[in-house]
Design a protein around this motif. Structure first.
Motif, PDB file in Angstrom:
ATOM      1  N   ARG A 160      63.556  30.322  51.147  1.00  0.00           N
ATOM      2  CA  ARG A 160      64.530  29.271  50.949  1.00  0.00           C
ATOM      3  C   ARG A 160      65.227  29.237  49.602  1.00  0.00           C
ATOM      4  NH1 ARG A 160      59.793  26.553  50.835  1.00  0.00           N
ATOM      5  NH2 ARG A 160      59.568  25.007  49.505  1.00  0.00           N
ATOM      6  N   TYR A 161      64.407  29.818  48.458  1.00  0.00           N
ATOM      7  CA  TYR A 161      64.799  29.468  47.188  1.00  0.00           C
ATOM      8  C   TYR A 161      65.913  30.647  46.647  1.00  0.00           C
ATOM      9  CZ  TYR A 161      61.206  26.221  45.708  1.00  0.00           C
ATOM     10  OH  TYR A 161      60.614  24.897  45.692  1.00  0.00           O
ATOM     11  N   GLY A 162      67.161  29.929  46.223  1.00  0.00           N
ATOM     12  CA  GLY A 162      67.937  31.039  45.602  1.00  0.00           C
ATOM     13  C   GLY A 162      67.688  31.271  44.174  1.00  0.00           C
ATOM     14  N   ILE A 163      68.466  32.335  43.622  1.00  0.00           N
ATOM     15  CA  ILE A 163      68.206  32.670  42.297  1.00  0.00           C
ATOM     16  C   ILE A 163      67.791  31.581  41.274  1.00  0.00           C
ATOM     17  CG2 ILE A 163      70.489  33.413  41.884  1.00  0.00           C
ATOM     18  CD1 ILE A 163      69.365  36.103  40.455  1.00  0.00           C
ATOM     19  N   GLU A 164      68.798  30.661  41.107  1.00  0.00           N
ATOM     20  CA  GLU A 164      68.871  29.344  40.202  1.00  0.00           C
ATOM     21  C   GLU A 164      67.878  28.609  40.362  1.00  0.00           C
ATOM     22  OE1 GLU A 164      72.720  28.141  40.466  1.00  0.00           O
ATOM     23  OE2 GLU A 164      73.731  29.729  39.850  1.00  0.00           O
ATOM     24  N   ARG A 165      66.976  28.737  41.324  1.00  0.00           N
ATOM     25  CA  ARG A 165      65.795  27.798  41.567  1.00  0.00           C
ATOM     26  C   ARG A 165      64.643  28.533  41.039  1.00  0.00           C
ATOM     27  NH1 ARG A 165      65.364  25.073  47.165  1.00  0.00           N
ATOM     28  NH2 ARG A 165      63.647  23.843  46.062  1.00  0.00           N
ATOM     29  N   LEU A 166      64.581  29.864  40.913  1.00  0.00           N
ATOM     30  CA  LEU A 166      63.175  30.607  40.450  1.00  0.00           C
ATOM     31  C   LEU A 166      62.471  30.308  39.548  1.00  0.00           C
ATOM     32  CD1 LEU A 166      64.439  34.374  41.772  1.00  0.00           C
ATOM     33  CD2 LEU A 166      62.946  32.543  43.093  1.00  0.00           C
ATOM     34  N   GLY A 167      63.171  29.803  38.344  1.00  0.00           N
ATOM     35  CA  GLY A 167      62.556  29.450  37.161  1.00  0.00           C
ATOM     36  C   GLY A 167      61.659  28.369  37.273  1.00  0.00           C
ATOM     37  N   ASN A 168      61.927  27.352  37.981  1.00  0.00           N
ATOM     38  CA  ASN A 168      61.405  26.148  38.319  1.00  0.00           C
ATOM     39  C   ASN A 168      60.093  26.490  39.138  1.00  0.00           C
ATOM     40  OD1 ASN A 168      60.766  23.187  38.294  1.00  0.00           O
ATOM     41  ND2 ASN A 168      61.024  23.356  40.388  1.00  0.00           N
ATOM     42  N   TRP A 169      60.328  27.183  40.064  1.00  0.00           N
ATOM     43  CA  TRP A 169      59.137  27.778  41.106  1.00  0.00           C
ATOM     44  C   TRP A 169      57.917  28.643  40.296  1.00  0.00           C
ATOM     45  CZ3 TRP A 169      57.533  32.571  42.876  1.00  0.00           C
ATOM     46  CH2 TRP A 169      56.221  32.578  43.729  1.00  0.00           C
ATOM     47  N   PHE A 170      58.379  29.466  39.595  1.00  0.00           N
ATOM     48  CA  PHE A 170      57.751  30.157  38.517  1.00  0.00           C
ATOM     49  C   PHE A 170      56.898  29.252  37.680  1.00  0.00           C
ATOM     50  CE2 PHE A 170      59.803  34.030  40.147  1.00  0.00           C
ATOM     51  CZ  PHE A 170      59.004  34.917  39.775  1.00  0.00           C
ATOM     52  N   ALA A 171      57.241  28.347  37.092  1.00  0.00           N
ATOM     53  CA  ALA A 171      56.757  27.618  36.118  1.00  0.00           C
ATOM     54  C   ALA A 171      55.752  26.760  36.617  1.00  0.00           C
ATOM     55  CB  ALA A 171      57.774  26.627  35.317  1.00  0.00           C
ATOM     56  N   THR A 172      55.795  26.280  38.102  1.00  0.00           N
ATOM     57  CA  THR A 172      54.943  25.313  38.971  1.00  0.00           C
ATOM     58  C   THR A 172      54.244  26.018  39.858  1.00  0.00           C
ATOM     59  OG1 THR A 172      56.953  24.700  40.295  1.00  0.00           O
ATOM     60  CG2 THR A 172      56.484  23.574  38.251  1.00  0.00           C
ATOM     61  N   LYS A 173      54.443  25.779  40.985  1.00  0.00           N
ATOM     62  CA  LYS A 173      53.888  26.468  42.282  1.00  0.00           C
ATOM     63  C   LYS A 173      53.596  27.931  42.463  1.00  0.00           C
ATOM     64  CE  LYS A 173      55.508  22.849  45.461  1.00  0.00           C
ATOM     65  NZ  LYS A 173      56.535  22.307  46.565  1.00  0.00           N
ATOM     66  N   GLY A 174      54.624  28.602  41.673  1.00  0.00           N
ATOM     67  CA  GLY A 174      54.454  29.983  41.943  1.00  0.00           C
ATOM     68  C   GLY A 174      53.789  30.719  40.681  1.00  0.00           C
ATOM     69  N   GLU A 175      53.363  30.025  39.718  1.00  0.00           N
ATOM     70  CA  GLU A 175      52.634  30.902  38.472  1.00  0.00           C
ATOM     71  C   GLU A 175      51.279  31.408  38.877  1.00  0.00           C
ATOM     72  OE1 GLU A 175      51.146  29.879  33.922  1.00  0.00           O
ATOM     73  OE2 GLU A 175      51.914  28.192  35.157  1.00  0.00           O
ATOM     74  N   ALA A 176      50.257  30.669  39.578  1.00  0.00           N
ATOM     75  CA  ALA A 176      49.295  31.067  40.100  1.00  0.00           C
ATOM     76  C   ALA A 176      49.226  32.377  41.022  1.00  0.00           C
ATOM     77  CB  ALA A 176      48.441  30.189  40.937  1.00  0.00           C
ATOM     78  N   LYS A 177      50.461  32.186  41.970  1.00  0.00           N
ATOM     79  CA  LYS A 177      50.272  33.403  43.014  1.00  0.00           C
ATOM     80  C   LYS A 177      50.902  34.605  42.217  1.00  0.00           C
ATOM     81  CE  LYS A 177      53.315  34.894  46.949  1.00  0.00           C
ATOM     82  NZ  LYS A 177      54.342  34.125  47.764  1.00  0.00           N
ATOM     83  N   VAL A 178      51.962  34.488  41.274  1.00  0.00           N
ATOM     84  CA  VAL A 178      52.495  35.526  40.748  1.00  0.00           C
ATOM     85  C   VAL A 178      51.153  36.311  39.827  1.00  0.00           C
ATOM     86  CG1 VAL A 178      54.078  36.413  38.817  1.00  0.00           C
ATOM     87  CG2 VAL A 178      54.802  34.584  40.465  1.00  0.00           C
ATOM     88  N   MET A 179      50.689  35.477  38.925  1.00  0.00           N
ATOM     89  CA  MET A 179      49.583  36.048  38.179  1.00  0.00           C
ATOM     90  C   MET A 179      48.491  36.770  39.155  1.00  0.00           C
ATOM     91  SD  MET A 179      48.997  33.266  35.401  1.00  0.00           S
ATOM     92  CE  MET A 179      47.560  34.159  34.581  1.00  0.00           C
ATOM     93  N   ALA A 180      48.078  36.322  40.188  1.00  0.00           N
ATOM     94  CA  ALA A 180      47.044  37.003  41.189  1.00  0.00           C
ATOM     95  C   ALA A 180      47.789  38.216  41.693  1.00  0.00           C
ATOM     96  CB  ALA A 180      46.866  35.928  42.174  1.00  0.00           C
TER      97      ALA A 180
END
Length: 293
Positions: free
Chosen positions: A59-79
């Protein structure tokens, strides 16, 4: 006395075989976070063991991705990055693209492939549009000619990363270029058949689309319809009354406010901004479907 022959153990056999397999086969190889980079990766690597992961919430558009990476997404991306090889970004077009910076924290050996400009001495780059604010539009994929350039940039890098897949990648790229040409023909045919030439843009995301198709932009109204003032409404209504051949282009569904303001007006074209996965996503069988009208 007979010489005895010993068969290798199952474990030993598996180990010896694995030594001759490309290490990438066992990993989630490519990470992406925008629909256009996912489309490029999956189409170019079709028929290979190389896999692609789309990281962002649907559901996230491109302009919301920065916030997702910096919060909920950080652990998922690193894994995910720990077993991946490549992160396909749009960093030349969109300097705030967070994918590589976060993925690299999980895997220092991560390779970045910038789909918007090749990282080489003779860099290929896409066509960009400068907005009224002075910023560069990040919706360059709405110019389908850019898709061809992006496919070439990404293909060149992927062939160097997985040279054993070079022939397959080249074949896939040629097919993708044919599909993109058909997309361009379909879009231009619709615009010609409907007589879409002069337009009013209701979405800033469509600047790339208008530029690519040489549409004359008569006016721009980028406010949400709920925020239109009486002056905004009067100006739009006057434009349509003076030039009924105008078309309104929008990325959103026709709002109740627009229907109320122009109840008989039918020259409205909705163009998907393709800035998020959405409910339908990117089909492996028909990857350019979101770009079609």
């Amino acid at each position: 006395m007979k010489k005895m022959t010993y068969l290798p153990s199952v474990t030993g056999l598996m180990l010896s075989v694995s030594m001759f397999l490309p290490s990438q086969v066992m990993a989630k190889d490519i990470l992406t976070t925008t629909p256009v980079t996912y489309m490029l990766a999956t189409q170019l690597m079709k028929g290979t063991p190389v896999t692609t992961t789309y990281l962002a919430p649907k559901r996230y558009g491109i302009e919301r991705l920065g916030n997702w990476f910096a919060t909920k997404g950080e652990a998922k991306v690193m894994a995910e990055a720990q077993q991946a090889t490549v992160a396909i970004t749009l960093r030349s077009l969109w300097p705030q693209d967070p994918l590589f910076a976060y993925a690299r924290q999980g895997n220092i050996k991560m390779i970045e492939v910038d789909a918007s400009q090749s990282i080489s001495p003779r860099a290929k780059g896409i066509a960009t549009v400068q907005l009224g604010s002075g910023n560069t539009s990040i919706y360059a994929w709405l110019n389908p000619n850019n898709l061809s350039t992006m496919s070439s940039i990404v293909s060149d890098d992927l062939k160097r990363i997985w040279p054993e897949q070079q022939q397959v990648i080249e074949k896939n790229q040629q097919q993708l270029l044919v599909d993109i040409r058909q997309l361009i023909n379909q879009q231009q045919s619709i615009l010609f058949d409907k007589g879409i030439d002069s337009v009013v843009l209701l979405s800033e995301q469509l600047e790339d689309f208008a530029s690519a198709n040489q549409l004359f932009v008569v006016d721009r109204q980028f406010k949400e319809a709920l925020n239109w003032t009486a002056e905004d409404k009067a100006q739009l209504k006057a434009l349509i009354e003076e030039s009924p051949e105008l078309w309104i282009l929008t990325t959103r569904k026709v709002s109740a406010q627009l229907k109320q303001l122009l109840p008989e007006f039918e020259h409205i074209l909705q163009v998907n901004s393709i800035d998020r996965w959405g409910s339908k996503g990117i089909s492996l069988e028909n990857p350019l479907q979101p770009w079609l009208f």
